[in-house]
Each structure stands twice: as structure tokens, then as C-alpha cells.
Motif scaffolding. Sequence first.
Motif, PDB file in Angstrom:
ATOM      1  N   LEU A  33       0.866  -1.174   0.000  1.00  0.00           N
ATOM      2  CA  LEU A  33       0.000   0.000   0.000  1.00  0.00           C
ATOM      3  C   LEU A  33       0.903   1.225   0.000  1.00  0.00           C
ATOM      4  O   LEU A  33       1.989   1.190   0.573  1.00  0.00           O
ATOM      5  N   VAL A  34       0.440   2.310  -0.614  1.00  0.00           N
ATOM      6  CA  VAL A  34       1.237   3.536  -0.627  1.00  0.00           C
ATOM      7  C   VAL A  34       0.390   4.712  -0.167  1.00  0.00           C
ATOM      8  O   VAL A  34      -0.743   4.874  -0.608  1.00  0.00           O
ATOM      9  N   ALA A  35       0.933   5.491   0.753  1.00  0.00           N
ATOM     10  CA  ALA A  35       0.398   6.792   1.134  1.00  0.00           C
ATOM     11  C   ALA A  35       1.628   7.692   1.112  1.00  0.00           C
ATOM     12  O   ALA A  35       2.355   7.761   2.094  1.00  0.00           O
ATOM     13  N   PHE A  36       1.871   8.311  -0.035  1.00  0.00           N
ATOM     14  CA  PHE A  36       3.120   9.042  -0.221  1.00  0.00           C
ATOM     15  C   PHE A  36       3.376   9.978   0.944  1.00  0.00           C
ATOM     16  O   PHE A  36       2.472  10.690   1.355  1.00  0.00           O
ATOM     17  N   PRO A  37       4.521   9.952   1.518  1.00  0.00           N
ATOM     18  CA  PRO A  37       5.822   9.416   1.147  1.00  0.00           C
ATOM     19  C   PRO A  37       6.168   8.075   1.788  1.00  0.00           C
ATOM     20  O   PRO A  37       7.341   7.753   1.892  1.00  0.00           O
ATOM     21  N   ILE A  38       5.187   7.300   2.213  1.00  0.00           N
ATOM     22  CA  ILE A  38       5.477   6.019   2.871  1.00  0.00           C
ATOM     23  C   ILE A  38       4.833   4.886   2.086  1.00  0.00           C
ATOM     24  O   ILE A  38       3.686   4.986   1.664  1.00  0.00           O
ATOM     25  N   ARG A  39       5.580   3.805   1.917  1.00  0.00           N
ATOM     26  CA  ARG A  39       5.062   2.594   1.298  1.00  0.00           C
ATOM     27  C   ARG A  39       5.030   1.515   2.371  1.00  0.00           C
ATOM     28  O   ARG A  39       5.992   1.372   3.135  1.00  0.00           O
ATOM     29  N   LEU A  40       3.939   0.765   2.415  1.00  0.00           N
ATOM     30  CA  LEU A  40       3.799  -0.325   3.377  1.00  0.00           C
ATOM     31  C   LEU A  40       3.785  -1.636   2.617  1.00  0.00           C
ATOM     32  O   LEU A  40       2.926  -1.850   1.764  1.00  0.00           O
ATOM     33  N   VAL A  41       4.756  -2.495   2.889  1.00  0.00           N
ATOM     34  CA  VAL A  41       4.785  -3.847   2.335  1.00  0.00           C
ATOM     35  C   VAL A  41       4.415  -4.765   3.495  1.00  0.00           C
ATOM     36  O   VAL A  41       5.012  -4.665   4.570  1.00  0.00           O
ATOM     37  N   TYR A  42       3.428  -5.624   3.288  1.00  0.00           N
ATOM     38  CA  TYR A  42       2.985  -6.458   4.385  1.00  0.00           C
ATOM     39  C   TYR A  42       2.671  -7.872   3.927  1.00  0.00           C
ATOM     40  O   TYR A  42       2.459  -8.123   2.744  1.00  0.00           O
ATOM     41  N   LYS A  43       2.654  -8.754   4.895  1.00  0.00           N
ATOM     42  CA  LYS A  43       2.351 -10.157   4.652  1.00  0.00           C
ATOM     43  C   LYS A  43       1.664 -10.694   5.894  1.00  0.00           C
ATOM     44  O   LYS A  43       2.065 -10.364   7.012  1.00  0.00           O
ATOM     45  N   GLN A  44       0.638 -11.481   5.703  1.00  0.00           N
ATOM     46  CA  GLN A  44      -0.042 -12.084   6.838  1.00  0.00           C
ATOM     47  C   GLN A  44       0.496 -13.497   7.002  1.00  0.00           C
ATOM     48  O   GLN A  44       0.566 -14.260   6.040  1.00  0.00           O
ATOM     49  N   ILE A  45       0.908 -13.831   8.206  1.00  0.00           N
ATOM     50  CA  ILE A  45       1.481 -15.152   8.466  1.00  0.00           C
ATOM     51  C   ILE A  45       0.682 -15.859   9.555  1.00  0.00           C
ATOM     52  O   ILE A  45      -0.040 -15.224  10.314  1.00  0.00           O
ATOM     53  N   LEU A 102       9.780   7.035   0.843  1.00  0.00           N
ATOM     54  CA  LEU A 102       9.936   7.190  -0.601  1.00  0.00           C
ATOM     55  C   LEU A 102      10.264   8.613  -1.062  1.00  0.00           C
ATOM     56  O   LEU A 102      10.143   8.899  -2.247  1.00  0.00           O
ATOM     57  N   ASP A 103      10.642   9.510  -0.183  1.00  0.00           N
ATOM     58  CA  ASP A 103      10.815  10.910  -0.570  1.00  0.00           C
ATOM     59  C   ASP A 103      12.136  11.449  -0.035  1.00  0.00           C
ATOM     60  O   ASP A 103      12.683  10.935   0.937  1.00  0.00           O
ATOM     61  N   ASP A 104      12.630  12.505  -0.667  1.00  0.00           N
ATOM     62  CA  ASP A 104      13.886  13.094  -0.206  1.00  0.00           C
ATOM     63  C   ASP A 104      13.669  14.381   0.590  1.00  0.00           C
ATOM     64  O   ASP A 104      14.596  15.155   0.777  1.00  0.00           O
ATOM     65  N   HIS A 105      12.450  14.598   1.069  1.00  0.00           N
ATOM     66  CA  HIS A 105      12.144  15.757   1.908  1.00  0.00           C
ATOM     67  C   HIS A 105      11.679  15.287   3.283  1.00  0.00           C
ATOM     68  O   HIS A 105      10.953  14.305   3.383  1.00  0.00           O
ATOM     69  N   LEU A 106      12.097  16.007   4.313  1.00  0.00           N
ATOM     70  CA  LEU A 106      11.610  15.725   5.655  1.00  0.00           C
ATOM     71  C   LEU A 106      10.172  16.223   5.771  1.00  0.00           C
ATOM     72  O   LEU A 106       9.789  17.196   5.133  1.00  0.00           O
ATOM     73  N   ARG A 107       9.378  15.553   6.575  1.00  0.00           N
ATOM     74  CA  ARG A 107       7.998  15.949   6.817  1.00  0.00           C
ATOM     75  C   ARG A 107       7.798  16.140   8.306  1.00  0.00           C
ATOM     76  O   ARG A 107       8.545  15.600   9.126  1.00  0.00           O
ATOM     77  N   GLU A 110       3.225  15.334  12.304  1.00  0.00           N
ATOM     78  CA  GLU A 110       1.783  15.240  12.093  1.00  0.00           C
ATOM     79  C   GLU A 110       1.476  14.634  10.726  1.00  0.00           C
ATOM     80  O   GLU A 110       0.579  13.801  10.595  1.00  0.00           O
ATOM     81  N   VAL A 111       2.217  15.035   9.706  1.00  0.00           N
ATOM     82  CA  VAL A 111       2.012  14.498   8.363  1.00  0.00           C
ATOM     83  C   VAL A 111       2.359  13.014   8.333  1.00  0.00           C
ATOM     84  O   VAL A 111       1.617  12.203   7.785  1.00  0.00           O
ATOM     85  N   VAL A 112       3.491  12.654   8.945  1.00  0.00           N
ATOM     86  CA  VAL A 112       3.909  11.255   8.979  1.00  0.00           C
ATOM     87  C   VAL A 112       2.858  10.415   9.712  1.00  0.00           C
ATOM     88  O   VAL A 112       2.472   9.344   9.247  1.00  0.00           O
ATOM     89  N   GLU A 113       2.372  10.913  10.833  1.00  0.00           N
ATOM     90  CA  GLU A 113       1.368  10.156  11.588  1.00  0.00           C
ATOM     91  C   GLU A 113       0.087   9.984  10.781  1.00  0.00           C
ATOM     92  O   GLU A 113      -0.518   8.911  10.772  1.00  0.00           O
ATOM     93  N   ARG A 114      -0.331  11.031  10.080  1.00  0.00           N
ATOM     94  CA  ARG A 114      -1.539  10.950   9.264  1.00  0.00           C
ATOM     95  C   ARG A 114      -1.390   9.884   8.171  1.00  0.00           C
ATOM     96  O   ARG A 114      -2.313   9.114   7.908  1.00  0.00           O
TER      97      ARG A 114
END
Length: 126
Positions: A33-45, A102-107, A110-114
Motif C-alpha cells: 500500500l502507498v500513502a506518499f511518502p510512505i510505502r507499506l509492504v505487508y504479509k499475513q502469516i 519514498l521521498d527526499d524531503h523531511l515531513r 503530524e504528516v507522517v502520523e496521518r
Amino acid sequence: MLDTAAFTLPKEERVSSKRMIDELFTGGNSRSLVAFPIRLVYKQIEKDDPQAQILVSVSKRYFKRAVKRNRVKRQIREAYRKNKHLLPKEQGKCFVMAFIWLDDHLRSSEVVERKVVKLLQGLSER
């Protein structure tokens, strides 16, 4: 009401096994899943322990200085720690997740948490 132990991030909730990391990124049944600037790769085990395990990655390509990489990792871990109650809880199932920047800018935090909340909600809807 949630107890205070729900807001911790102990070592058991971090991915430390090389085999698990390889399985997460090379296994065919991992999702993303992607919510720019973060990508989440997940697997259910299949696992008796209902706790999710996370990994946070910030590439040297985006931030050459370790200070900035560490800041972003700290922001993501903190946002996850405060909002991990949004994850679905199923008996005998556990999520292994990797948060990738996924980004070269600091955030701001609050933005990261959202963005982390958006990813966790998207994960619980699937």
C-alpha cells in the motif's frame, strides 16, 4: 479504554529475522500500500502470537546524513506505536510489515502520523 502497555513497541514487535525479511520482500504473497511518502509492504502469516511485527527503512539515496534518516525512522515508529490499535486482530494470524520512506524531503510528525494512520486503516479494510 486502552491500557498503557498497548502504546509500547517492544523488541518482539520488530522484525529481526533475516529469513522473515527475505520472505517479506521476495515472497510472492506480499502486498503493498502507498500513502506518499510512505510505502507499506505487508504479509499475513500464521502465528499464535497476535502481535504484528514491523521494520522501518529509509534509504541512503534519499538522505545522505544518518541524522535525517534516524529522524524519519523515529517519526514512523512513533506514529505506528500510537496507532497500532487500528490493526485487525485475528486469532492465529499476524502481520509482518515494512514501512519504506519514498521521498527526499523531511515531513512534520503530524504528516507522517496521518500517513501511517491511512496505511493502517487501509490494511484493516483488506
